[in-house]
Design a protein around this motif. Sequence first.
Motif, PDB file in Angstrom:
ATOM      1  N   LYS A 148     -24.180  40.324   3.554  1.00 36.48           N
ATOM      2  CA  LYS A 148     -24.763  39.953   4.826  1.00 36.48           C
ATOM      3  C   LYS A 148     -25.919  40.876   5.118  1.00 36.48           C
ATOM      4  O   LYS A 148     -26.139  41.821   4.376  1.00 36.48           O
ATOM      5  CB  LYS A 148     -23.712  40.004   5.946  1.00 36.48           C
ATOM      6  CG  LYS A 148     -22.712  41.167   5.835  1.00 36.48           C
ATOM      7  CD  LYS A 148     -21.832  41.273   7.043  1.00 36.48           C
ATOM      8  CE  LYS A 148     -20.433  40.750   6.870  1.00 36.48           C
ATOM      9  NZ  LYS A 148     -19.578  40.900   8.051  1.00 36.48           N
ATOM     10  N   PRO A 149     -26.683  40.684   6.171  1.00 32.57           N
ATOM     11  CA  PRO A 149     -26.582  39.647   7.203  1.00 32.57           C
ATOM     12  C   PRO A 149     -27.411  38.414   6.857  1.00 32.57           C
ATOM     13  O   PRO A 149     -28.297  38.456   5.997  1.00 32.57           O
ATOM     14  CB  PRO A 149     -27.211  40.340   8.420  1.00 32.57           C
ATOM     15  CG  PRO A 149     -28.278  41.200   7.824  1.00 32.57           C
ATOM     16  CD  PRO A 149     -27.751  41.653   6.489  1.00 32.57           C
ATOM     17  N   MET A 150     -27.100  37.333   7.562  1.00 30.35           N
ATOM     18  CA  MET A 150     -27.873  36.113   7.488  1.00 30.35           C
ATOM     19  C   MET A 150     -29.349  36.422   7.763  1.00 30.35           C
ATOM     20  O   MET A 150     -29.657  37.194   8.675  1.00 30.35           O
ATOM     21  CB  MET A 150     -27.352  35.148   8.559  1.00 30.35           C
ATOM     22  CG  MET A 150     -27.917  33.751   8.487  1.00 30.35           C
ATOM     23  SD  MET A 150     -27.525  32.829   9.995  1.00 30.35           S
ATOM     24  CE  MET A 150     -25.816  32.398   9.720  1.00 30.35           C
ATOM     25  N   GLY A 151     -30.221  35.831   6.975  1.00 30.95           N
ATOM     26  CA  GLY A 151     -31.661  36.035   7.183  1.00 30.95           C
ATOM     27  C   GLY A 151     -32.299  36.806   6.043  1.00 30.95           C
ATOM     28  O   GLY A 151     -33.497  36.670   5.777  1.00 30.95           O
ATOM     29  N   VAL A 152     -31.485  37.626   5.367  1.00 29.97           N
ATOM     30  CA  VAL A 152     -31.980  38.422   4.244  1.00 29.97           C
ATOM     31  C   VAL A 152     -32.098  37.504   3.024  1.00 29.97           C
ATOM     32  O   VAL A 152     -31.210  36.683   2.782  1.00 29.97           O
ATOM     33  CB  VAL A 152     -30.995  39.586   3.967  1.00 29.97           C
ATOM     34  CG1 VAL A 152     -31.297  40.257   2.650  1.00 29.97           C
ATOM     35  CG2 VAL A 152     -31.032  40.585   5.123  1.00 29.97           C
ATOM     36  N   ASP A 175     -20.984  36.301   3.074  1.00 22.45           N
ATOM     37  CA  ASP A 175     -20.551  36.179   4.445  1.00 22.45           C
ATOM     38  C   ASP A 175     -20.282  34.693   4.685  1.00 22.45           C
ATOM     39  O   ASP A 175     -20.961  33.832   4.106  1.00 22.45           O
ATOM     40  CB  ASP A 175     -21.645  36.696   5.384  1.00 22.45           C
ATOM     41  CG  ASP A 175     -21.061  37.122   6.719  1.00 22.45           C
ATOM     42  OD1 ASP A 175     -19.832  37.324   6.797  1.00 22.45           O
ATOM     43  OD2 ASP A 175     -21.831  37.267   7.680  1.00 22.45           O
ATOM     44  N   GLY A 177     -20.997  32.794   6.934  1.00 21.51           N
ATOM     45  CA  GLY A 177     -22.092  32.067   7.581  1.00 21.51           C
ATOM     46  C   GLY A 177     -23.246  31.754   6.637  1.00 21.51           C
ATOM     47  O   GLY A 177     -24.203  31.098   7.020  1.00 21.51           O
ATOM     48  N   PHE A 183     -33.692  29.475   4.248  1.00 23.42           N
ATOM     49  CA  PHE A 183     -34.143  30.834   3.929  1.00 23.42           C
ATOM     50  C   PHE A 183     -33.193  31.561   2.985  1.00 23.42           C
ATOM     51  O   PHE A 183     -33.373  32.733   2.664  1.00 23.42           O
ATOM     52  CB  PHE A 183     -34.337  31.654   5.214  1.00 23.42           C
ATOM     53  CG  PHE A 183     -33.155  31.600   6.159  1.00 23.42           C
ATOM     54  CD1 PHE A 183     -32.026  32.362   5.920  1.00 23.42           C
ATOM     55  CD2 PHE A 183     -33.175  30.771   7.275  1.00 23.42           C
ATOM     56  CE1 PHE A 183     -30.930  32.303   6.769  1.00 23.42           C
ATOM     57  CE2 PHE A 183     -32.079  30.705   8.135  1.00 23.42           C
ATOM     58  CZ  PHE A 183     -30.959  31.482   7.885  1.00 23.42           C
TER      59      PHE A 183
ATOM     60  N   THR B  42     -23.775  35.028  13.982  1.00 25.39           N
ATOM     61  CA  THR B  42     -24.977  34.931  13.143  1.00 25.39           C
ATOM     62  C   THR B  42     -24.977  36.002  12.047  1.00 25.39           C
ATOM     63  O   THR B  42     -24.483  35.766  10.963  1.00 25.39           O
ATOM     64  CB  THR B  42     -26.236  35.076  14.013  1.00 25.39           C
ATOM     65  OG1 THR B  42     -26.148  36.308  14.752  1.00 25.39           O
ATOM     66  CG2 THR B  42     -26.370  33.918  14.971  1.00 25.39           C
ATOM     67  N   ALA B  43     -25.454  37.195  12.383  1.00 24.19           N
ATOM     68  CA  ALA B  43     -25.554  38.248  11.368  1.00 24.19           C
ATOM     69  C   ALA B  43     -24.175  38.795  11.012  1.00 24.19           C
ATOM     70  O   ALA B  43     -23.917  39.188   9.881  1.00 24.19           O
ATOM     71  CB  ALA B  43     -26.443  39.383  11.881  1.00 24.19           C
ATOM     72  N   ILE B  55     -36.101  39.056  11.469  1.00 26.76           N
ATOM     73  CA  ILE B  55     -34.672  38.746  11.428  1.00 26.76           C
ATOM     74  C   ILE B  55     -33.998  39.069  12.760  1.00 26.76           C
ATOM     75  O   ILE B  55     -33.328  38.224  13.363  1.00 26.76           O
ATOM     76  CB  ILE B  55     -33.979  39.476  10.252  1.00 26.76           C
ATOM     77  CG1 ILE B  55     -34.511  38.912   8.921  1.00 26.76           C
ATOM     78  CG2 ILE B  55     -32.464  39.315  10.338  1.00 26.76           C
ATOM     79  CD1 ILE B  55     -33.859  39.482   7.682  1.00 26.76           C
ATOM     80  N   ILE B  59     -32.804  35.541  14.063  1.00 28.13           N
ATOM     81  CA  ILE B  59     -31.500  35.126  13.536  1.00 28.13           C
ATOM     82  C   ILE B  59     -30.404  35.393  14.567  1.00 28.13           C
ATOM     83  O   ILE B  59     -29.513  34.559  14.775  1.00 28.13           O
ATOM     84  CB  ILE B  59     -31.181  35.861  12.208  1.00 28.13           C
ATOM     85  CG1 ILE B  59     -32.035  35.306  11.080  1.00 28.13           C
ATOM     86  CG2 ILE B  59     -29.698  35.746  11.863  1.00 28.13           C
ATOM     87  CD1 ILE B  59     -31.645  33.928  10.602  1.00 28.13           C
TER      88      ILE B  59
END
Lengths: 380, 380
Positions: A148-152, A175, A177, A183, B42-43, B55, B59
């Motif tokens: 994680k985190p989402m977005g990376v 993760d 999510g 992305f 989210t994250a 991010i 995010i």
Amino acid sequence: MFFSGQTKLKLPVQRFSVDYKIIGNNKEEAYAKAKDICVEQTAEFPEELVPQGVISDNILGRIENFRNINDNTFVARISYAVDSAAGELTQLLNVIFGNISIKPGIRVENINITPELAEKFKGPRFGTNGLRGILDVKDRPLLFTALKPMGVPAKELAEIAYKFAIGGIDIIKDDHGLSNQPFCDFEERVKLCAAAVEKANRETGNKSIYMPNITGPHSEIVSRAKKAKELGAGGLLISPGLTGFDVIREIADNDDINLPIMGHPAFLGSYVFGENGISHKALFGQIMRLAGADGTIYPNFGGRFSFTVQECESIVEGATEYMEGLKPIFPCPAGGMTLESIPQSLKVYGKNVVFLVGGGLFKHGDDLIESSRYFRKIIE
Amino acid sequence: MFFSGQTKLKLPVQRFSVDYKIIGNNKEEAYAKAKDICVEQTAEFPEELVPQGVISDNILGRIENFRNINDNTFVARISYAVDSAAGELTQLLNVIFGNISIKPGIRVENINITPELAEKFKGPRFGTNGLRGILDVKDRPLLFTALKPMGVPAKELAEIAYKFAIGGIDIIKDDHGLSNQPFCDFEERVKLCAAAVEKANRETGNKSIYMPNITGPHSEIVSRAKKAKELGAGGLLISPGLTGFDVIREIADNDDINLPIMGHPAFLGSYVFGENGISHKALFGQIMRLAGADGTIYPNFGGRFSFTVQECESIVEGATEYMEGLKPIFPCPAGGMTLESIPQSLKVYGKNVVFLVGGGLFKHGDDLIESSRYFRKIIE
């Protein structure tokens, strides 16, 4: 009156049972609720009009046992015809708790399957011993973490995965999510992360595995599982609250996929709060296991969620107690666990546990390899 | 620190939002819970370690609005990046309520989708007008009943279906507990019941339809839908609590199947009880509709379940209010409705409703054709 009373139901009828906790102002009221469950979950028909004989005697639920815990809490054991579940996990869950999920004060406490059901629902393909075999870890708790985190971007998640594996984490999962965001493409992520963990294994001699999240659209889950296998994933993460429990069974039973599965509790929490619902034991223990998960993830006591030690122990019970020959599965306490909390958890869980520490590893310091090694050291 | 801060996230980021009801001892506590939701959904990562910039700004969930209803009840509107849902209904539901389903005192009250989401999730194929067109019923409430009880052979269920259709019932569905039991085979049942309703239609000139229950194993649902279509079914019944909501979307979007779908609430009830969960409006109204059901079945007030008039009205709201161009769907109040209760329900629902009376029709008298005609007469 409306029907001939004929049925193709085969006699004698095999029965499984469910223990329900029922709230009532008094014994009579609670008993009436138990009788109502017998009809609601099966014929769903005015009881007086149910064809008498083979159908009324066998299709309707039957109260096998009724006792009080206190003045307004009762436990009823109700049995049902195995054939009413049609050999389908969806219909089995429907008989157990379909319509009565909408009635207050009824909670599934415990499910008692039969050898016939265990024949149909084979449960986990690997179970605790199988997963230990894959990871080549004999008798310590297993180490589990999350990317994680989402977005990376996938490339950076893979770099993290490599460090975790080098540091000695056994299972590195997405993760829950991370699915197939524009992305963070599923295939790219799985390819890079599986390769990163494999590279680390070559260097360490360990057998760490990468478990992508395959929770996704109905029509894509099985193909994502196959693609993950092809790209070198060592296991799969599924959130059955989002996909339905039968997806786990479908994938656990698939010889071509042949990978261990971790069940994630997303979207399932509402079942365990309050007087209506399903107990921690039955939901995160028994149902996850019956569906075929090899490990069940749930929020540990003392973390950022609200489960008690006793509730967590009941999940261990559901995950491991005798269940007509179904393999025991790993409890995977998670949810805001810190490395500092591990020693206390070891006392509760002993060795047969998978500790899932996600954010806690990142929080522990700048060097993820060192943090992973420290996690491993505490465990050993 | 761990990451470069790079992301493939496209700017500007489209956002959808969710209104959560949050319980807290005071405003500070509830606001802290709202902030926690922003990260948890989210994250799921220590907030201080989330890569700053694109991010962290996009995010993470964002509190758009926060207000109190009373001293310990608050409503937070939290927005999320549309792309975090990956264009997948499973992941959208995960962002809305995945992990926080396991946290007490958080309830999804209302979902505010965006045009981009409505583009991806087309919702119902038919909606209220489409279903009226199929049934050729312009402006009265629709009549809906169920074939039961479990245990009766398909041949007798088909005889019942014929009588219902002759008596003027618009939609005749399987009881949701009929799947593919050894004593009531799916294909045999669908074939006989569809033929029985068709025969009645030829005699009456009506356009009644038969809706089999296709809730079943993951790998078989779509093929059961196709088989049902082939055998003459006029619609499909699905319990998304058992199969996952995405099954409805999959089937609603399938041009070859092209049949209206009714969503059944089995196994979903636990979400609407208590302070953790999903509101009646969001679950039985908005989510069913977003998934693509053309009608949403739920227990009516005054029946054998516990919903209030206000809760039922909120479902109508979710089923029909403006939702970025998604077609409105039918509320289908059910659950122990009697013919005697219809006039009161007519006052609450008006004409745009489907009344599901199952056992009540059997209870009304020995002659099912007459009972059906009486049901129709009350409605008209």
